[in-house]
Design a protein around this motif. Structure first.
Motif, short mmCIF file in Angstrom:
data_model
loop_
_atom_site.label_atom_id
_atom_site.label_comp_id
_atom_site.label_asym_id
_atom_site.label_seq_id
_atom_site.Cartn_x
_atom_site.Cartn_y
_atom_site.Cartn_z
N GLU A 186 0.84 -1.21 0.00
CA GLU A 186 0.00 0.00 0.00
C GLU A 186 0.87 1.24 0.00
N LEU A 187 1.91 1.21 0.80
CA LEU A 187 2.81 2.36 0.88
C LEU A 187 3.49 2.62 -0.45
N GLU A 188 3.96 1.58 -1.11
CA GLU A 188 4.64 1.76 -2.38
C GLU A 188 3.69 2.35 -3.43
N THR A 189 2.42 1.97 -3.35
CA THR A 189 1.43 2.55 -4.27
C THR A 189 1.28 4.04 -4.01
N ILE A 190 1.26 4.41 -2.74
CA ILE A 190 1.15 5.82 -2.36
C ILE A 190 2.38 6.60 -2.82
N LEU A 191 3.55 6.00 -2.64
CA LEU A 191 4.81 6.67 -2.98
C LEU A 191 5.05 6.75 -4.48
N ASN A 192 4.45 5.85 -5.23
CA ASN A 192 4.68 5.79 -6.67
C ASN A 192 4.34 7.11 -7.36
N GLY A 193 5.32 7.72 -7.94
CA GLY A 193 5.12 8.98 -8.65
C GLY A 193 5.19 10.22 -7.80
N ALA A 194 5.33 10.05 -6.48
CA ALA A 194 5.32 11.21 -5.58
C ALA A 194 6.53 12.11 -5.81
N ASP A 195 7.70 11.51 -6.04
CA ASP A 195 8.91 12.31 -6.27
C ASP A 195 8.72 13.24 -7.46
N ALA A 196 8.24 12.68 -8.55
CA ALA A 196 8.05 13.46 -9.77
C ALA A 196 6.95 14.49 -9.59
N ALA A 197 5.88 14.10 -8.92
CA ALA A 197 4.75 15.02 -8.73
C ALA A 197 5.16 16.24 -7.91
N ALA A 198 5.92 16.01 -6.84
CA ALA A 198 6.37 17.12 -6.00
C ALA A 198 7.31 18.04 -6.76
N GLU A 199 8.21 17.45 -7.53
CA GLU A 199 9.16 18.25 -8.30
C GLU A 199 8.44 19.07 -9.37
N GLU A 200 7.43 18.50 -9.98
CA GLU A 200 6.67 19.22 -11.00
C GLU A 200 6.00 20.46 -10.41
N VAL A 201 5.38 20.30 -9.25
CA VAL A 201 4.72 21.44 -8.61
C VAL A 201 5.76 22.50 -8.23
N TYR A 202 6.88 22.04 -7.71
CA TYR A 202 7.97 22.96 -7.34
C TYR A 202 8.39 23.79 -8.56
N GLN A 203 8.54 23.12 -9.69
CA GLN A 203 8.98 23.81 -10.90
C GLN A 203 7.89 24.74 -11.46
N ILE A 204 6.64 24.36 -11.30
CA ILE A 204 5.53 25.23 -11.72
C ILE A 204 5.58 26.54 -10.95
N VAL A 205 5.80 26.40 -9.63
CA VAL A 205 5.88 27.59 -8.78
C VAL A 205 7.11 28.42 -9.13
N LYS A 206 8.24 27.77 -9.25
CA LYS A 206 9.50 28.48 -9.53
C LYS A 206 9.40 29.27 -10.82
N ALA A 207 8.75 28.71 -11.83
CA ALA A 207 8.61 29.38 -13.12
C ALA A 207 7.78 30.65 -13.05
N LYS A 208 6.96 30.75 -12.01
CA LYS A 208 6.08 31.92 -11.86
C LYS A 208 6.71 33.03 -11.00
N LEU A 209 7.87 32.77 -10.42
CA LEU A 209 8.48 33.75 -9.52
C LEU A 209 9.29 34.78 -10.29
#
Length: 209
Positions: A186-209
């Motif tokens: 269950e944990l691995e399912t939750i973690l799957n893609g989390a690294d990429a998802a967090a980085e994508e949001v970070y980059q979306i924000v950074k691009a707007k600054l």
């Protein structure tokens, strides 16, 4: 005794630094997750009602409802983590002089370990949801507070990975391998893609600054 959520930040940090086993990493993960949800709510509150963002008004109101529900859930998990860890520690203190006492103690430890695996797993799931919600805040929130959406996703990501560590350590002590394997899956399912998802949001924000 007052709940952790009712104490000052200084009191909580002082308790973290003390010799007391709780609060610890699990409570910290829940706090970080709750902070992430709160920051998402802040972005929503500073977007809703602004004429410039009228097109996303309804969506941001919906996001606010979700982030506030999530904040309440994660805030409750602060207490839940302390309680389950305290119960686990209490089982290690049970008598073990006779074979019967050892058997009772062993069963109690295993039962508490199962609980101590389930609680951070729920926290991890909630934090993954916070990461998803932060993306909407980053994409459509008020540009004036967009950096807060970035802080939200980083807090949620840190909380997710922190909660995962607590799942790993407690599942590792379980004799019921079927239960442990199921929770780890269950944990691995939750973690799957989390690294990429967090980085994508970070980059979306950074691009707007």
């Amino acid at each position: 005794m007052n709940e952790i959520k009712d104490k000052s930040v200084q009191a909580f940090i002082d308790e973290l630094a003390s010799k007391a086993p709780t609060p610890g990493g699990g409570s910290t993960a829940a706090v970080m997750g709750a902070q992430a949800a709160a920051l998402i709510s802040m972005v929503c509150n500073l977007t809703i009602g602004k004429p410039k963002y009228a097109e996303v008004e309804v969506e941001m109101q919906s996001l606010l409802e979700k982030s506030e529900a999530l904040r309440e859930t994660l805030t409750g998990m602060i207490k839940a983590d302390v309680e389950v860890f305290d119960r686990l520690m209490a089982t290690y203190g049970l008598p073990k002089d006779s074979d019967e006492e050892k058997a009772v103690r062993g069963e109690a430890i295993q039962s508490a370990l199962k609980e101590a695996t389930v609680v951070p797993l729920a926290c991890a799931n909630a934090c993954a949801e916070a990461i998803a919600l932060s993306r909407i805040a980053a994409e459509k929130g008020n540009i004036g507070v967009i950096s807060d959406a970035g802080v939200a996703v980083m807090a949620a990501y840190g909380a997710l990975k922190s909660a995962a560590l607590n799942v790993y350590i407690n599942a590792g002590g379980l004799k019921d391998k079927a239960f442990a394997d199921a929770k780890l899956a269950e944990l691995e399912t939750i973690l799957n893609g989390a690294d990429a998802a967090a980085e994508e949001v970070y980059q979306i924000v950074k691009a707007k600054l």
